[in-house]
Design a protein around this motif. Structure first.
Motif, PDB file in Angstrom:
ATOM      1  N   HIS A 198       0.823  -1.217   0.000  1.00 20.61           N
ATOM      2  CA  HIS A 198       0.000   0.000   0.000  1.00 20.61           C
ATOM      3  C   HIS A 198       0.856   1.266   0.000  1.00 20.61           C
ATOM      4  N   ARG A 199       2.042   1.183  -0.584  1.00 20.74           N
ATOM      5  CA  ARG A 199       2.927   2.356  -0.639  1.00 20.74           C
ATOM      6  C   ARG A 199       2.242   3.538  -1.352  1.00 20.74           C
ATOM      7  N   LEU A 203       1.624   7.193   0.238  1.00 15.65           N
ATOM      8  CA  LEU A 203       2.226   8.391  -0.342  1.00 15.65           C
ATOM      9  C   LEU A 203       1.178   9.484  -0.548  1.00 15.65           C
ATOM     10  N   ILE A 204       0.009   9.096  -1.063  1.00 12.35           N
ATOM     11  CA  ILE A 204      -1.064  10.077  -1.257  1.00 12.35           C
ATOM     12  C   ILE A 204      -1.523  10.633   0.092  1.00 12.35           C
ATOM     13  N   GLY A 205      -1.686   9.749   1.079  1.00 13.47           N
ATOM     14  CA  GLY A 205      -2.105  10.192   2.402  1.00 13.47           C
ATOM     15  C   GLY A 205      -1.100  11.130   3.046  1.00 13.47           C
ATOM     16  N   ILE A 206       0.184  10.858   2.846  1.00 14.86           N
ATOM     17  CA  ILE A 206       1.226  11.713   3.412  1.00 14.86           C
ATOM     18  C   ILE A 206       1.164  13.108   2.796  1.00 14.86           C
ATOM     19  N   LEU A 209      -1.833  14.903   4.249  1.00  6.26           N
ATOM     20  CA  LEU A 209      -1.553  15.320   5.623  1.00  6.26           C
ATOM     21  C   LEU A 209      -0.595  16.501   5.652  1.00  6.26           C
ATOM     22  N   ALA A 210       0.431  16.457   4.799  1.00  4.51           N
ATOM     23  CA  ALA A 210       1.386  17.566   4.742  1.00  4.51           C
ATOM     24  C   ALA A 210       0.704  18.854   4.295  1.00  4.51           C
ATOM     25  N   ALA A 211      -0.251  18.730   3.372  1.00  2.00           N
ATOM     26  CA  ALA A 211      -0.974  19.921   2.911  1.00  2.00           C
ATOM     27  C   ALA A 211      -1.823  20.524   4.028  1.00  2.00           C
ATOM     28  N   LEU A 212      -2.341  19.677   4.919  1.00  2.83           N
ATOM     29  CA  LEU A 212      -3.154  20.169   6.031  1.00  2.83           C
ATOM     30  C   LEU A 212      -2.305  20.789   7.136  1.00  2.83           C
ATOM     31  N   LEU A 213      -1.087  20.269   7.328  1.00  5.07           N
ATOM     32  CA  LEU A 213      -0.263  20.718   8.450  1.00  5.07           C
ATOM     33  C   LEU A 213       0.620  21.913   8.121  1.00  5.07           C
ATOM     34  N   TYR A 229       7.786  10.307   3.793  1.00  9.39           N
ATOM     35  CA  TYR A 229       7.736   9.075   3.011  1.00  9.39           C
ATOM     36  C   TYR A 229       9.051   8.305   3.104  1.00  9.39           C
ATOM     37  N   LEU A 230      10.176   8.999   3.084  1.00  4.41           N
ATOM     38  CA  LEU A 230      11.462   8.322   3.230  1.00  4.41           C
ATOM     39  C   LEU A 230      11.565   7.649   4.596  1.00  4.41           C
TER      40      LEU A 230
END
Length: 256
Positions: A198-199, A203-206, A209-213, A229-230
């Protein structure tokens, strides 16, 4: 009165002793924060100068931060001193919580928990350092370069501190991803194979989340999402290494 052999009396006595121990350890943690707070408040203005340096370096020559509140020149460095003291005393605070919880853990759980606990503290500090030394210069350069002509960028010190502390917290938590991945695998909640399959979704979820934070710009979003992601991939590697050695008894045990 409860008889000495009464289970209810034993449970009540055990609960009270645990609460007393928790109180003592929380008190020790508060004392440690208080001790760290003394040198921080004595150097509060220097601390704020250090924290504000990434923005001041990118502002036009002669520009400064401003204080729009009457008490802001005092309350803002004071708030920064408290959070700085909390960060300095965090290893001791975590140790007190660990010492309270550790007696109730199995030997195998203690063997994994202590390294993960130490790693989480180190990674949190690394996340803060990454935000300060690598993300802030790029982010503030972008913000100052996009200021419309005829507009003077005058940032309030309290707003700036709130923004910085939020970014520190977000990047500190983001760098906990490997610890979270390892915990999920060790506790049997998810398998390494599923994490690898489910990589794409991760990746999409990260990135979401980054866009929200982070602030609404692609530079800040990528600065948080790419390291996350890394670190997720690093967590998969560590989880595979830690979950590989299994005893014969564990191998014979059912997976359920």
């Amino acid at each position: 009165m409860t008889e000495p052999g009464d289970p209810g009396g034993l449970a009540e006595g055990t609960l009270i002793s645990h609460l007393l121990e928790l109180r003592d350890r929380l008190l020790k943690a508060l004392i440690a924060v208080g001790i760290a707070f003394v040198p921080c408040i004595m150097n509060a203005n220097d601390l704020f100068a250090f924290v504000s340096e990434p923005l001041l370096e990118k502002l036009p020559k002669g520009s400064n931060l401003i204080a729009t509140g009457v008490m802001s020149p005092f309350t803002t460095p004071f708030k920064l001193s408290f959070f700085a003291a909390l960060m300095v005393a965090m290893p001791y605070v975590i140790y007190q919580l660990w010492a309270f919880v550790a007696p109730g853990l199995y030997r195998k759980e203690r063997r994994f928990a202590l390294p993960l606990l130490a790693s989480s503290i180190v990674l949190f500090y690394v996340g803060i350092a990454f935000a300060y030394y690598f993300v802030f210069p790029v982010m503030f350069q972008f913000f100052t370069s996009t200021t419309p002509k005829g507009v003077a960028m005058m940032t309030d010190i309290n707003n700036y501190l709130d923004f910085v502390l939020t970014m520190f917290f977000c990047f500190g938590l983001a760098f906990e991803v490997p610890v979270a991945v390892v915990l999920l695998v060790i506790m049997g909640i998810v398998r390494v194979e599923k994490l690898k399959e489910h990589r794409g979704y991760v990746l999409i979820g990260i990135f979401i989340l980054a866009a929200l934070l982070t602030p609404p710009d692609a530079i800040s979003q990528c600065s948080l999402a790419i390291p996350m992601y890394l670190l997720y991939e690093g967590g998969i590697v560590m989880a595979r290494i830690l979950s590989r050695p299994r005893s014969p008894e564990a191998a014979k045990a059912p997976d359920s």
